[in-house]
Write a protein that holds these residues in place. Structure first.
Motif, mmCIF file in Angstrom:
data_model
loop_
_atom_site.group_PDB
_atom_site.id
_atom_site.type_symbol
_atom_site.label_atom_id
_atom_site.label_comp_id
_atom_site.label_asym_id
_atom_site.label_seq_id
_atom_site.Cartn_x
_atom_site.Cartn_y
_atom_site.Cartn_z
ATOM 1 N N GLY A 34 0.834 -1.200 0.000
ATOM 2 C CA GLY A 34 0.000 0.000 0.000
ATOM 3 C C GLY A 34 0.864 1.244 0.000
ATOM 4 N N ARG A 35 0.224 2.376 0.282
ATOM 5 C CA ARG A 35 0.912 3.675 0.299
ATOM 6 C C ARG A 35 0.478 4.473 1.515
ATOM 7 N NH1 ARG A 35 4.946 4.348 -3.727
ATOM 8 N NH2 ARG A 35 4.449 2.756 -5.246
ATOM 9 N N ILE A 36 1.329 5.408 1.900
ATOM 10 C CA ILE A 36 1.053 6.292 3.028
ATOM 11 C C ILE A 36 0.645 7.654 2.492
ATOM 12 C CG2 ILE A 36 2.024 7.453 5.051
ATOM 13 C CD1 ILE A 36 4.004 5.040 5.244
ATOM 14 N N ALA A 37 -0.459 8.164 3.020
ATOM 15 C CA ALA A 37 -0.880 9.538 2.713
ATOM 16 C C ALA A 37 -0.469 10.383 3.909
ATOM 17 C CB ALA A 37 -2.392 9.602 2.505
ATOM 18 N N PRO A 59 -2.396 14.209 11.474
ATOM 19 C CA PRO A 59 -2.594 12.761 11.308
ATOM 20 C C PRO A 59 -2.182 12.310 9.919
ATOM 21 C CG PRO A 59 -4.677 13.898 11.085
ATOM 22 C CD PRO A 59 -3.653 14.952 11.438
ATOM 23 N N ALA A 60 -2.184 11.011 9.708
ATOM 24 C CA ALA A 60 -1.834 10.432 8.415
ATOM 25 C C ALA A 60 -2.695 9.189 8.204
ATOM 26 C CB ALA A 60 -0.348 10.078 8.381
ATOM 27 N N ALA A 61 -2.571 8.596 7.031
ATOM 28 C CA ALA A 61 -3.346 7.384 6.734
ATOM 29 C C ALA A 61 -2.556 6.484 5.802
ATOM 30 C CB ALA A 61 -4.680 7.753 6.101
ATOM 31 N N LEU A 62 -2.822 5.207 5.922
ATOM 32 C CA LEU A 62 -2.283 4.216 5.006
ATOM 33 C C LEU A 62 -3.460 3.686 4.202
ATOM 34 C CD1 LEU A 62 -0.422 4.187 7.614
ATOM 35 C CD2 LEU A 62 0.178 1.894 6.951
ATOM 36 N N GLY A 147 2.878 9.453 -0.225
ATOM 37 C CA GLY A 147 3.078 8.469 -1.281
ATOM 38 C C GLY A 147 4.103 7.401 -0.962
ATOM 39 N N THR A 148 4.702 7.438 0.221
ATOM 40 C CA THR A 148 5.707 6.450 0.604
ATOM 41 C C THR A 148 5.083 5.049 0.614
ATOM 42 O OG1 THR A 148 6.999 8.024 1.895
ATOM 43 C CG2 THR A 148 7.239 5.701 2.480
ATOM 44 N N PRO A 149 5.746 4.075 -0.013
ATOM 45 C CA PRO A 149 5.217 2.712 -0.032
ATOM 46 C C PRO A 149 5.266 2.040 1.348
ATOM 47 C CG PRO A 149 6.804 3.044 -1.801
ATOM 48 C CD PRO A 149 6.920 4.224 -0.890
#
Length: 174
Positions: A34-37, A59-62, A147-149
Motif C-alpha cells: 500500500g501507500r502512506i498519505a 494525522p496520516a493514513a495508510l 506516497g511512501t510505499p
C-alpha cells in the motif's frame, strides 16, 4: 536511476558504497502492500522522527491495496502499530554519514537516517481508525513523505516491544 546520488552532497567524513544497491539484482522479492498519505511533500517540511511528527498534530493514513486487505482482520485490537515503509527518495549509497547535529561521522547502522543500503523505515503509530473494506488505516502521525510505499504492518506489543532500560551511550532519549 540517476538523480538520487546527486541529490545529496556528501559531508566531510562521509563514505559511499562502490555500487548503488538499487542497481543490484533483487534477492528478497519485497513487494509494497500500500501507500502512506501524509501531509509532507518535501524533505524540508517532513519531520525528522515520529516525536516531531506527533508534535505537529498532523494525522496520516495508510491505504492498503485490495489484495492485502484481508490481512487487516483483527488489527483493530491493537492500540498501536509498527509500520515498515520503503523510503524511496533516500540515497542508498551512503555507508558512513555525518549528521548535521553530530560532531563525528558514524556508520549507517549506528544511525536512524533514511539513507541506507535498504531504505526501510520503522514507525510506531497510534491506530485511530481502521476500515478493512477500503483498506484505510488512520494513524496519529507519520514521519515520511506523501506516497511512501508500505512494506508491512504489525501490531505493537508493549509487553515485548518496549525496553525501558534501552539507551544509546552519550544521548538523552527523553
Amino acid at each position: 536511476m540517476t538523480g538520487r546520488r546527486e541529490m545529496f552532497e556528501a559531508r566531510e567524513g562521509e563514505q559511499r558504497l562502490e555500487i548503488d544497491p538499487a542497481l543490484m539484482p533483487a534477492d528478497g522479492g519485497v513487494i509494497f502492500i500500500g501507500r502512506i498519505a501524509s501531509p509532507w511533500t518535501t524533505r524540508e517540511t517532513c519531520p525528522k522522527n515520529m516525536r516531531a511528527a506527533r508534535e505537529t498534530g498532523q494525522p496520516a493514513a495508510l491505504t492498503i491495496d485490495p489484495a492485502y486487505r484481508a490481512g487487516l482482520q483483527g488489527l483493530e485490537r491493537a492500540s498501536h502499530l509498527v509500520i515498515l515503509s520503503w523510503l524511496h527518495h533516500a540515497p542508498r549509497t551512503l555507508i558512513v554519514q555525518k549528521p548535521r547535529h553530530a560532531a563525528e561521522a558514524k556508520g549507517v547502522f549506528a544511525l536512524r537516517s533514511p539513507a541506507r543500503p535498504n531504505p526501510i523505515g520503522l514507525h510506531v503509530a497510534k491506530l485511530i481508525a481502521l476500515d478493512i473494506a477500503t483498506g484505510r488505516i488512520e494513524i496519529d502521525a507519520i514521519d515520511v513523505l506523501d506516497g511512501t510505499p508500505v512494506v508491512d504492518i504489525k501490531p505493537y506489543f508493549a509487553s515485548t516491544d518496549a525496553f525501558a532500560e534501552a539507551t544509546i551511550e552519550g544521548r538523552d532519549e527523553r
